[in-house]
Write a protein that holds these residues in place. Structure first.
Motif, PDB file in Angstrom:
ATOM      1  N   GLU A 322     -99.374  21.986 -89.834  1.00  0.00           N
ATOM      2  CA  GLU A 322     -99.830  23.407 -90.285  1.00  0.00           C
ATOM      3  C   GLU A 322    -100.807  24.106 -89.755  1.00  0.00           C
ATOM      4  O   GLU A 322    -100.901  23.578 -88.804  1.00  0.00           O
ATOM      5  CB  GLU A 322    -100.024  22.970 -92.031  1.00  0.00           C
ATOM      6  CG  GLU A 322     -98.720  22.611 -93.038  1.00  0.00           C
ATOM      7  CD  GLU A 322     -99.026  22.170 -94.229  1.00  0.00           C
ATOM      8  OE1 GLU A 322    -100.119  22.678 -94.502  1.00  0.00           O
ATOM      9  OE2 GLU A 322     -97.740  22.668 -94.804  1.00  0.00           O
ATOM     10  N   ASN A 503     -87.387  25.686 -92.202  1.00  0.00           N
ATOM     11  CA  ASN A 503     -88.105  26.430 -93.569  1.00  0.00           C
ATOM     12  C   ASN A 503     -89.503  26.543 -93.363  1.00  0.00           C
ATOM     13  O   ASN A 503     -90.007  26.845 -94.690  1.00  0.00           O
ATOM     14  CB  ASN A 503     -87.305  25.237 -94.621  1.00  0.00           C
ATOM     15  CG  ASN A 503     -85.775  25.037 -94.164  1.00  0.00           C
ATOM     16  OD1 ASN A 503     -85.236  25.576 -94.204  1.00  0.00           O
ATOM     17  ND2 ASN A 503     -85.435  23.849 -94.231  1.00  0.00           N
ATOM     18  N   ALA A 508     -97.705  29.180 -94.957  1.00  0.00           N
ATOM     19  CA  ALA A 508     -97.672  28.637 -95.690  1.00  0.00           C
ATOM     20  C   ALA A 508     -98.416  27.777 -95.554  1.00  0.00           C
ATOM     21  O   ALA A 508     -99.302  27.886 -93.737  1.00  0.00           O
ATOM     22  CB  ALA A 508     -96.309  27.342 -95.911  1.00  0.00           C
ATOM     23  N   ASN A 510     -99.072  24.474 -97.925  1.00  0.00           N
ATOM     24  CA  ASN A 510     -99.192  22.927 -97.766  1.00  0.00           C
ATOM     25  C   ASN A 510     -97.251  22.159 -97.352  1.00  0.00           C
ATOM     26  O   ASN A 510     -96.370  24.252 -97.929  1.00  0.00           O
ATOM     27  CB  ASN A 510     -99.348  22.866 -99.001  1.00  0.00           C
ATOM     28  CG  ASN A 510    -100.103  22.961 -99.505  1.00  0.00           C
ATOM     29  OD1 ASN A 510    -101.245  21.814 -98.350  1.00  0.00           O
ATOM     30  ND2 ASN A 510    -101.262  23.166-100.026  1.00  0.00           N
ATOM     31  N   ILE A 511     -96.673  21.416 -97.174  1.00  0.00           N
ATOM     32  CA  ILE A 511     -95.616  21.316 -97.046  1.00  0.00           C
ATOM     33  C   ILE A 511     -95.469  20.388 -97.938  1.00  0.00           C
ATOM     34  O   ILE A 511     -95.815  19.797 -98.890  1.00  0.00           O
ATOM     35  CB  ILE A 511     -94.705  20.736 -96.063  1.00  0.00           C
ATOM     36  CG1 ILE A 511     -95.207  21.197 -94.323  1.00  0.00           C
ATOM     37  CG2 ILE A 511     -94.021  20.468 -96.089  1.00  0.00           C
ATOM     38  CD1 ILE A 511     -94.846  20.943 -93.758  1.00  0.00           C
ATOM     39  N   ASP A 512     -93.639  20.909 -98.921  1.00  0.00           N
ATOM     40  CA  ASP A 512     -94.067  20.203-100.758  1.00  0.00           C
ATOM     41  C   ASP A 512     -93.567  18.499-100.132  1.00  0.00           C
ATOM     42  O   ASP A 512     -91.393  18.597 -99.587  1.00  0.00           O
ATOM     43  CB  ASP A 512     -92.956  21.455-101.354  1.00  0.00           C
ATOM     44  CG  ASP A 512     -92.372  20.205-102.620  1.00  0.00           C
ATOM     45  OD1 ASP A 512     -92.881  19.246-102.509  1.00  0.00           O
ATOM     46  OD2 ASP A 512     -91.492  20.918-103.217  1.00  0.00           O
ATOM     47  N   LEU A 513     -93.980  18.024 -99.914  1.00  0.00           N
ATOM     48  CA  LEU A 513     -93.955  16.551 -99.753  1.00  0.00           C
ATOM     49  C   LEU A 513     -92.640  15.686-100.581  1.00  0.00           C
ATOM     50  O   LEU A 513     -91.572  15.039-100.355  1.00  0.00           O
ATOM     51  CB  LEU A 513     -94.805  15.066 -99.416  1.00  0.00           C
ATOM     52  CG  LEU A 513     -95.902  16.347 -98.918  1.00  0.00           C
ATOM     53  CD1 LEU A 513     -96.823  15.163 -98.661  1.00  0.00           C
ATOM     54  CD2 LEU A 513     -95.182  15.792 -97.045  1.00  0.00           C
ATOM     55  N   ASP A 514     -92.901  16.013-101.344  1.00  0.00           N
ATOM     56  CA  ASP A 514     -91.717  16.110-102.777  1.00  0.00           C
ATOM     57  C   ASP A 514     -90.360  15.745-102.414  1.00  0.00           C
ATOM     58  O   ASP A 514     -89.174  15.712-102.654  1.00  0.00           O
ATOM     59  CB  ASP A 514     -92.109  16.247-104.294  1.00  0.00           C
ATOM     60  CG  ASP A 514     -93.001  15.678-104.759  1.00  0.00           C
ATOM     61  OD1 ASP A 514     -93.789  14.397-104.147  1.00  0.00           O
ATOM     62  OD2 ASP A 514     -94.413  16.393-105.776  1.00  0.00           O
ATOM     63  N   LYS A 515     -90.194  17.363-102.373  1.00  0.00           N
ATOM     64  CA  LYS A 515     -88.943  17.859-101.104  1.00  0.00           C
ATOM     65  C   LYS A 515     -88.495  17.207-100.500  1.00  0.00           C
ATOM     66  O   LYS A 515     -87.458  16.512-100.102  1.00  0.00           O
ATOM     67  CB  LYS A 515     -88.878  19.396-101.004  1.00  0.00           C
ATOM     68  CG  LYS A 515     -87.759  19.625-100.923  1.00  0.00           C
ATOM     69  CD  LYS A 515     -88.181  21.389-100.325  1.00  0.00           C
ATOM     70  CE  LYS A 515     -86.738  21.962 -99.773  1.00  0.00           C
ATOM     71  NZ  LYS A 515     -86.779  23.322 -99.065  1.00  0.00           N
ATOM     72  N   TYR A 517     -89.069  13.634 -99.778  1.00  0.00           N
ATOM     73  CA  TYR A 517     -89.260  12.603 -99.513  1.00  0.00           C
ATOM     74  C   TYR A 517     -87.654  12.702-100.170  1.00  0.00           C
ATOM     75  O   TYR A 517     -86.703  11.660 -99.886  1.00  0.00           O
ATOM     76  CB  TYR A 517     -90.244  11.927-101.088  1.00  0.00           C
ATOM     77  CG  TYR A 517     -89.909  10.572-101.913  1.00  0.00           C
ATOM     78  CD1 TYR A 517     -89.813   9.798-101.104  1.00  0.00           C
ATOM     79  CD2 TYR A 517     -89.434  10.637-102.975  1.00  0.00           C
ATOM     80  CE1 TYR A 517     -89.738   8.388-101.794  1.00  0.00           C
ATOM     81  CE2 TYR A 517     -88.755   9.616-103.628  1.00  0.00           C
ATOM     82  CZ  TYR A 517     -88.754   8.453-103.477  1.00  0.00           C
ATOM     83  OH  TYR A 517     -89.019   7.489-103.912  1.00  0.00           O
ATOM     84  N   GLN A 518     -86.985  13.271-101.431  1.00  0.00           N
ATOM     85  CA  GLN A 518     -86.288  13.265-102.427  1.00  0.00           C
ATOM     86  C   GLN A 518     -84.900  13.750-101.000  1.00  0.00           C
ATOM     87  O   GLN A 518     -83.587  12.999-101.303  1.00  0.00           O
ATOM     88  CB  GLN A 518     -85.753  14.662-103.116  1.00  0.00           C
ATOM     89  CG  GLN A 518     -84.669  14.631-104.043  1.00  0.00           C
ATOM     90  CD  GLN A 518     -84.551  13.244-104.982  1.00  0.00           C
ATOM     91  OE1 GLN A 518     -85.607  12.840-105.441  1.00  0.00           O
ATOM     92  NE2 GLN A 518     -83.095  12.576-104.593  1.00  0.00           N
ATOM     93  N   SER A 519     -85.318  14.390 -99.962  1.00  0.00           N
ATOM     94  CA  SER A 519     -84.068  15.302 -99.395  1.00  0.00           C
ATOM     95  C   SER A 519     -83.835  13.636 -97.975  1.00  0.00           C
ATOM     96  O   SER A 519     -82.460  13.156 -97.647  1.00  0.00           O
ATOM     97  CB  SER A 519     -84.493  16.042 -97.989  1.00  0.00           C
ATOM     98  OG  SER A 519     -85.753  15.058 -97.572  1.00  0.00           O
TER      99      SER A 519
END
Length: 697
Positions: A322, A503, A508, A510-515, A517-519
Motif C-alpha cells: 500500500e 480490486n 485505499a 488498508n486491505i481487508d485481510l478477513d476477505k 482469508y475467506q477467499s
C-alpha cells in the motif's frame, strides 16, 4: 551306707518317652520353620510388584493376570478335564523341566509352522457365526466370503392411528423386501419392526402433525466420535401435498446422510389402504433396498494417514503493497494467511470424512463384566485411527519448459501437461528417501496443493492424450488387493489464488485481510474436494455421494449407508483375522502358562479384546448395521495386538523357576535332608518307646 533310691521300670519308660517326644517336637519344629521360610520367600518373590523403570528383571514371572482372565485359553480336546490326563500332562512337563535343568535334554521351543490349534473360546465364536448361515469365515479365500446378514429396521408411522393398519402396512413392506432378496442373491433379508412408541422427538423435537411439517434433521454433532447403537428407521408420512418434488409421482423417498433415517412421503391417505400396501410392496421397497444396500466395494482398502502440503511457488508475487510499503498484503502476511486457511480448510472439508472412516476402523466401549452386553441406546466411541498431517512450504519454482500457453478470444491461458507435472512432482515427492515428511504408514495418501506464482496464473493441467483440462491429477495409486495396502497414493491440485491488485483503490489505506482469508479458504476447500473424491474412490465409492449435497463448505461426509457398504465388504476378512490372532495369542498362553509373565494390566487388555469380539458378533446376530459390529471388531483387534506387543508379556530370560531352585537348593537341601532324617529317626524311636510302655503291666 545309704542305699540309692531305685527307679522303677515304669518311671524309666516314662522319662525315656518324654525325652523322645521332646526331641521329636524339636526336630519337627526345625523342619516346619525351614519349610515356612522357603514358602514365605517364594510367596514374597512371586507377589512382589515389578517396577517397570527398574533395570533388573523380576525374580519370578508376574502371573497375577490369570486371576482376572475371563475366557478359557485351553483347547476343547485337552485332557485337562480328565484328572488322570491332567496329572500325566503335569508329570511330563515336570520331567521335561528336570531334564532341561540337568542338561540331559535341550529346552523345547514352539515353532510357527506347527498345525494351528483352536482354542475353546475361538471355537465357540466360530460355531456361533456358523449358526447364522450367512457368513463363511473358514474359506481360505476370505475375499470371496459371502456376508449377507439380515438387518432389522424400525418402521414409524406417526400419522397412522390404527394399529391394525400399521401392522398391515409393515407386513406389506417386509413382503416387498423378502421378494427382492429372493430374486437377487446379493440382497440380504430385511426385517421390519413397528416402533414401540410414536414419539419422534429425536428427529424433529416435537410430534409430527402433518407430512409437510417434517424436515430431515441436521446432524447434531458431525465431529463427535460417538455413535449411538440403534436400528435404522423408516418414517412413513401420508397425505403429503407440498413436500413431494415431483407432483406427477405419488411418493418420494429421501435418506438422511448421517443417521440412517429413510423418509417415505406419499400423497395417499390412510383411507387408501390397498394403494398404500401396493406401493410399499413393490416400488418403494425396491427403491429403499437400492438405497440401503449399495454396490459392495470391490476393494478392502484401509486408509492409514493423510498428508496435505501446500507449496507456494513465489510468495513475493502475491504481495500487495500500500502507500506505506511496510503494510498491506506482504509476502509474510500472505504466507501466514495461506497456512491458516489451509488448516481451517482441511479441518472442515476433510475432517468429517476422516472421522466417519475412523469409526469403522476401530471403536471401543467401556467393558463392565456385570453388564450383559450392548443394548439399544448404547454408544460406541470411535478412535482417531487415521493420522493427519498438514505442512506448508514455499519457493519451489515450476520449470518454464513444462509450461505452455494458449491464446484464444483475446485471453491467454497457461497450462502444464499432466505427464510433465507428474514427473516434476515425483522428483520432489515426500516419499523420496530421507525426506522429513515421508510417511511409512500403510495406506498413506499424500496430496500436494501447488500455488503458482502470479505470472503463471491462471494455470491448469492438460491431459494431451485425452485433450482434457482440469486442476488435479492422480500421480500414483496404491495396490488395492488385501485388507491393508502398503502402497501410497499421490495426488496434486493447482490452487489459483485470487488477485487483489486490481480490486485496490488508489486511495485505499488498508486491505481487508478477513476477505483475503475467506477467499483463500474457499479456493483451497474447493481443491480439497478432489482429495475427498480420491479417498472415496479408493474405498470403492463414487467420487460424489448421491445421498449428500455436492460440495459444501462444512465438508462432505460419507453417508450412513455408504459406511455400511464398506463395513459389509470388510467384515468377513476382519473377522477371520481377529480369530487367527486370538487363536495364536491364546495358544501361546496355554503352552507357556507356567513361565510366561502375564500381569493384570495385560490380562485386562485381553479381556477387552475378547469382550469386544463377543459384542461384535452379538450385534450381527441381533440385526444391527454391520458398521457397529465392524467398529467393535477392529477395536478387538487393536486390543489383541496391544497384548502381543506389550513388553510385560514375555518369558523371563534369567530368573525362571529352575533358577529359583538353583538358588535355594544349595541352602535348603543341606539342612532339610538331615532334619528330615532326624525327624524320621525320632519318630520311630518315639513309637517304639510308646509300644514298650504299653506292654508293661
Amino acid at each position: 551306707h545309704t542305699t540309692p533310691p531305685t527307679i522303677s521300670t515304669d518311671q524309666h519308660q516314662n522319662n525315656s518317652s518324654n525325652m523322645a517326644g521332646t526331641r521329636l517336637a524339636v526336630h519337627a519344629t526345625f523342619v516346619v520353620e525351614l519349610l515356612l521360610l522357603v514358602a514365605v520367600s517364594f510367596l514374597y518373590a512371586s507377589n512382589q510388584k515389578h517396577d517397570p523403570l527398574s533395570s533388573a528383571d523380576p525374580f519370578l514371572a508376574d502371573q497375577s493376570g490369570w486371576r482376572i482372565l475371563v475366557e478359557d485359553v485351553s483347547s476343547p480336546d485337552d485332557d485337562d478335564a480328565n484328572i488322570i490326563g491332567y496329572i500325566g500332562k503335569c508329570a511330563s512337563a515336570a520331567i521335561s523341566q528336570f531334564q532341561s535343568l540337568i542338561g540331559v535334554e535341550s529346552e523345547k521351543y514352539v515353532y510357527h509352522d506347527r498345525p494351528r490349534r483352536d482354542s475353546a473360546f475361538v471355537l465357540e465364536m466360530r460355531q456361533k457365526v456358523a449358526e447364522f448361515g450367512f457368513v463363511d469365515v473358514n474359506n481360505d479365500d476370505v475375499g470371496e466370503s459371502k456376508f449377507l446378514p439380515p438387518m432389522k429396521v424400525t418402521l414409524r408411522m406417526p400419522l397412522v392411528k390404527s394399529s391394525t393398519l400399521m401392522k398391515s402396512l409393515a407386513e406389506s413392506l417386509e413382503r416387498g423386501f423378502s421378494n427382492q432378496s429372493t430374486k437377487e442373491s446379493n440382497v440380504p433379508k430385511v426385517r421390519v419392526e413397528i416402533a414401540e412408541s410414536e414419539d419422534i422427538s429425536p428427529f424433529s423435537g416435537s410430534g409430527i402433525q402433518s407430512c409437510d411439517d417434517f424436515h430431515l434433521p441436521i446432524r447434531s454433532n458431525p465431529n463427535s466420535n460417538h455413535r449411538e447403537v440403534k436400528f435404522p428407521e423408516i418414517l412413513l408420512l401420508v397425505d403429503c401435498s407440498n413436500s413431494i418434488p415431483d407432483q406427477q409421482s405419488t411418493y418420494y423417498v429421501e435418506a438422511d446422510r448421517g443417521d440412517g433415517l429413510i423418509v417415505i412421503r406419499t400423497k395417499l391417505t390412510v383411507n387408501q389402504e390397498n394403494e398404500l400396501k401396493h406401493i410399499l410392496e413393490k416400488p418403494i421397497s425396491d427403491e429403499i433396498l437400492s438405497t440401503i444396500f449399495l454396490a459392495t466395494p470391490l476393494t478392502e482398502y484401509r486408509l492409514g494417514s493423510v498428508s496435505v502440503k501446500i507449496i507456494d511457488e513465489d510468495p513475493m508475487s502475491h504481495a500487495v503493497e500500500e502507500l506505506d510499503s511496510r503494510t498491506g498484503l506482504t509476502a509474510k502476511v500472505h504466507f501466514d494467511i495461506m497456512g491458516k486457511a489451509l488448516f481451517s480448510s482441511v479441518q472442515t472439508a476433510l475432517g468429517p470424512l476422516l472421522k466417519d472412516l475412523s469409526f469403522i476402523y476401530g471403536g471401543t466401549i467401556e467393558v463392565d463384566n456385570s453388564l450383559p452386553g450392548l443394548s439399544r441406546g448404547s454408544k460406541i466411541k470411535g478412535k482417531n485411527a487415521i493420522v493427519q498431517e498438514i505442512h506448508s512450504s514455499a519457493y519451489l519454482p515450476l520449470p518454464d519448459e513444462i509450461i505452455d500457453s494458449n491464446r484464444a478470444d483475446g485471453e491467454t491461458s497457461k497450462y502444464v501437461s499432466s505427464d510433465g507435472l507428474a514427473n516434476w512432482m515425483s522428483i520432489h515427492s515426500p516419499q523420496q528417501k530421507g525426506h522429513p515428511f515421508s510417511s511409512s504408514l500403510p495406506g498413506s495418501v499424500e496430496w500436494t496443493l501447488f500455488v503458482p506464482a502470479r505470472d503463471h496464473s491462471t494455470l491448469a493441467v492438460r491431459d494431451d492424450s485425452r485433450g482434457e483440462e482440469g486442476e488435479s491429477i492422480i500421480i500414483s495409486q496404491p495396490s488395492l488387493d488385501g485388507e491393508r495396502s502398503n502402497g501410497h497414493s499421490n495426488g496434486m491440485s493447482i490452487v489459483n489464488l485470487p488477485s487483489f491488485r486490481r480490486n485496490l483503490d488508489s486511495d485505499a489505506i488498508n486491505i481487508d485481510l478477513d476477505k483475503v482469508y475467506q477467499s483463500y479458504v474457499d479456493r483451497i476447500s474447493a481443491s480439497l474436494g478432489y482429495l475427498v473424491g480420491n479417498i472415496r474412490a479408493m474405498h470403492g465409492l463414487p467420487p460424489r455421494s448421491s445421498l449428500s449435497p455436492k460440495y459444501v463448505k462444512e465438508g462432505q461426509m460419507i453417508s450412513f449407508w455408504e459406511l455400511e457398504s464398506i463395513a459389509r465388504s470388510h467384515y468377513p476378512s476382519s473377522l477371520e483375522l481377529v480369530f487367527r490372532e486370538t487363536e495364536t495369542l491364546l495358544a501361546v498362553l496355554h503352552e507357556h502358562s507356567w513361565t510366561l509373565a502375564f500381569p493384570e494390566e495385560v490380562a485386562h487388555k485381553l479381556n477387552n479384546g475378547t469382550h469386544l469380539l463377543r459384542q461384535s458378533i452379538a450385534l450381527i446376530e441381533q440385526g444391527y448395521p454391520t458398521m457397529y459390529a465392524l467398529s467393535l471388531l477392529r477395536g478387538s483387534l487393536q486390543h489383541i495386538e496391544s497384548v502381543k506387543n506389550d513388553h510385560r508379556f514375555h518369558e523371563l530370560p534369567y530368573f525362571a523357576p529352575d533358577h529359583y531352585l538353583a538358588v535355594f537348593s544349595p541352602l535348603v537341601l543341606p539342612l532339610l535332608l538331615p532334619m528330615i532324617m532326624g525327624l524320621v529317626r525320632e519318630f520311630r524311636r518315639f513309637r517304639e518307646l510308646q509300644k514298650k510302655k504299653n506292654l508293661i503291666p
